[in-house]
Write an enzyme that holds these catalytic residues in place. Structure first.
Site, PDB file in Angstrom:
ATOM      1  CB  CYS A  75     -10.209   3.024   8.021  1.00  0.00           C
ATOM      2  SG  CYS A  75     -11.099   2.393   6.607  1.00  0.00           S
ATOM      3  CD  GLU A 133      -8.538   4.271   3.972  1.00  0.00           C
ATOM      4  OE1 GLU A 133      -8.239   4.918   5.023  1.00  0.00           O
ATOM      5  OE2 GLU A 133      -9.082   3.181   3.985  1.00  0.00           O
TER       6      GLU A 133
END
Ligand code: NDP
Length: 502
Positions: free
Chosen positions: A281, A247
């Site tokens: 993110c 990720e």
């Protein structure tokens, strides 16, 4: 958190070298932690291997009972946990609470749904093998290594850890060097709920400790961080053919259609871009707005952004940059945008201080500039005018990243959402997918691959085990040298009838 308690859940033996964890708002030392060596990491993984057998043997019910105990501790000591997060990241208490609350929801969801998602399921054996009973079950992998970041030190690692544990694995967790105290708090709380075996262990240190975990005898690595480190981890894991989940951040766009609720879109943009100092993110980094509403939208964003302030006072909305090196990245992106014809309607070059970065809203920024192409991970946003939503989709998709996205549109929300090359999209609300535990979460392209959260997140930490059990002797015996020409002819006719008509 000025003293360090005796370790219970961390890689036990004393480590000669230590490092300090600092409060990024004050540089005060808030904890001192061991730099675990490769040997200590390997020993932790060996202990985890033993613990994994015991954890697996408990079955879904035994694990669920213990995971609920852990969840209870997290919920009851929320204030304490938030204080540790605040000290190591500098984020406001409310933001620390938001990530902790969402993380607890994930622990609850994974615990509640593990049996349903991973337990044995019947499958149709098909006509030719109708004498078989076919089942699939999802068995634990064994030991999972989790390498976490500092920006959401509770929510992000627990998005992997809680699903890996619920799926029956033991976990060795390496938190970021910036947030080891949060990692220790979480692992100690788990050790209190599950004192029998070291099912969740902590190893601390720098990149080298994470690299050692990647090379150790683990069955999967779940990593959250930068694309560059993700590539290194994947290369190291390839040595043992260890699977990885990556990720790796994003460059998330917001699309604002001509019929959008502009107040809601402006509010979402400002919060998505600036909250947590932009160190998210799935934070908003780019906005593409239909030309008919562009000016009005920009005015609404500017008006709101001017009221947002970074600082550590009671009235400030977000805190310092957690990682000092990030200040240079933000400074470089703003400078590049301005040098190439961009204009700062709020903030600009001098907003980047020694610790805090005030909000910056940029317009007229060329699409090939750093602020549009690279992950800024700071409180800045670019806004661009588009002639229609096809152009907005094309520009949004013209990115190496593909993590999250948001669409504001009354009529075309779903249609636009489906066209965006990202792992998840929110319609008419900011980042809502991240709070829905049943939805898988993960990236496309440079944002990585694999999925955490939801049923996909549980299966990511399990291996499918197929079992076919013969119930009676088959009327048409095919897998034997005693097979006859008559049987072969019959099978040929049967297949022609079944599949040959279309
Ligand atoms: P990194 O990717 O370098 O670090 C993330 C985690 O990986 C940390 O725990 C780090 O440990 C560990 N690590 C570093 N090197 C290795 C290695 N070779 N093998 C195994 N583990 C390793 O990110 P940074 O924290 O340095 O941040 C840099 C950029 O990454 C940010 O500017 C941002 O753009 C992006 N980022 C994205 C995040 C996301 O949510 N996707 C989260 C954090 C950062 P240690 O901290 O001890 O070095």
């Amino acid at each position: 958190m000025t003293t360090v308690q005796a370790p219970r859940s961390d890689a036990a033996s004393a480590s000669a070298e230590t490092f300090d964890s600092l409060n990024p708002a004050t540089d005060e030392v808030v904890g001192t932690y061991p730099v675990h060596t490769a040997e200590q990491v390997e020993a932790a993984v060996a202990r985890a291997r033993e613990a994994a057998r015991w954890w697996d043997s408990l079955g879904f019910d035994g694990r669920a009972e213990r995971l609920r105990r852990w969840k209870g501790i997290l919920a009851r000591r929320l204030t304490d946990l938030c204080e540790v997060v605040r000290q190591e990241t500098g984020k406001p208490r409310g933001d620390a609470q938001l990530e902790a609350v969402l993380a607890i929801e994930h622990v609850a969801w994974a615990t509640r749904n593990a049996r349903k998602v991973l337990g044995r399921q019947r499958r149709s054996p098909g006509l030719l093998l109708s004498n078989q009973a076919a089942t699939v079950e999802y068995q634990p992998l064994g030991v999972v290594g989790v390498i976490g970041p500092w920006n959401y030190p509770v929510y992000t690692p627990l998005g992997s850890i809680s699903y890996a544990l619920a799926a029956g694995n033991a976990v060795v967790f390496k938190p970021s060097e910036y947030t080891p105290g949060v990692g220790k708090w979480l692992a100690d709380a788990f050790a209190e709920a599950v004192p029998e075996q070291p099912v969740l262990q902590l190893v601390t240190g720098f990149g080298a400790t994470g690299a050692a975990l990647t090379r150790a005898d683990v069955d999967k690595i779940a990593f959250t961080g930068s694309t560059a480190t993700g590539k290194k981890i994947m290369a190291a894991a390839a040595e043992r053919l260890t699977p990885v989940i990556i990720e790796a951040g994003g460059k998330d766009p917001v699309l604002v259609d001509a019929d959008a609720d502009l107040d809601a879109a402006a509010e979402a943009t400002v919060w998505g871009a600036f909250s947590n100092s932009g160190q998210t993110c799935i934070g908003v980094e780019r906005v593409y707005v239909h030309e008919r509403v562009h000016d009005e939208f920009v005015a609404k964003v500017v008006e709101r952004a001017e009221r947002v302030r970074a600082g550590s006072g009671p009235g400030d909305q977000y805190g310092p940059m957690t990682m000092p090196a990030q200040l240079d990245v933000v400074r470089r992106h703003i400078a590049d945008a301005l040098a190439r014809g961009g204009r700062a309607l709020v903030g600009g070059a001098d907003t980047v201080g020694d610790r805090y970065v005030q909000p910056t809203v940029l317009v007229d920024v060329p699409e090939d500039s750093l602020a549009v192409r690279e992950e800024t991970f700071g409180p800045t946003v670019t806004i661009a005018k588009v002639t229609d939503m096809d152009e907005a989709v094309a520009k949004a998709n013209d990115s190496a990243y593909g993590l999250g996205s948001t669409v504001f549109s009354k009529r075309r929300g779903l249609e636009l959402a489906r066209k965006l090359r990202t792992g998840q999209t929110a319609i008419n609300a900011p980042l809502s997918f991240a709070g829905i535990a049943s939805l898988p979460f993960g990236g496309v392209g440079d944002s990585g691959f694999g999925r955490i959260h939801g049923p996909e997140g549980l299966r990511e930490f399990a291996r499918a085990k197929s079992i076919a059990r013969q119930r009676f002797t088959p009327p048409l015996a095919l897998t034997t040298f005693a097979r006859t020409a008559k049987t072969e002819a019959l099978v040929g006719k049967l297949i022609a009838r079944l599949h040959g008509r279309s």
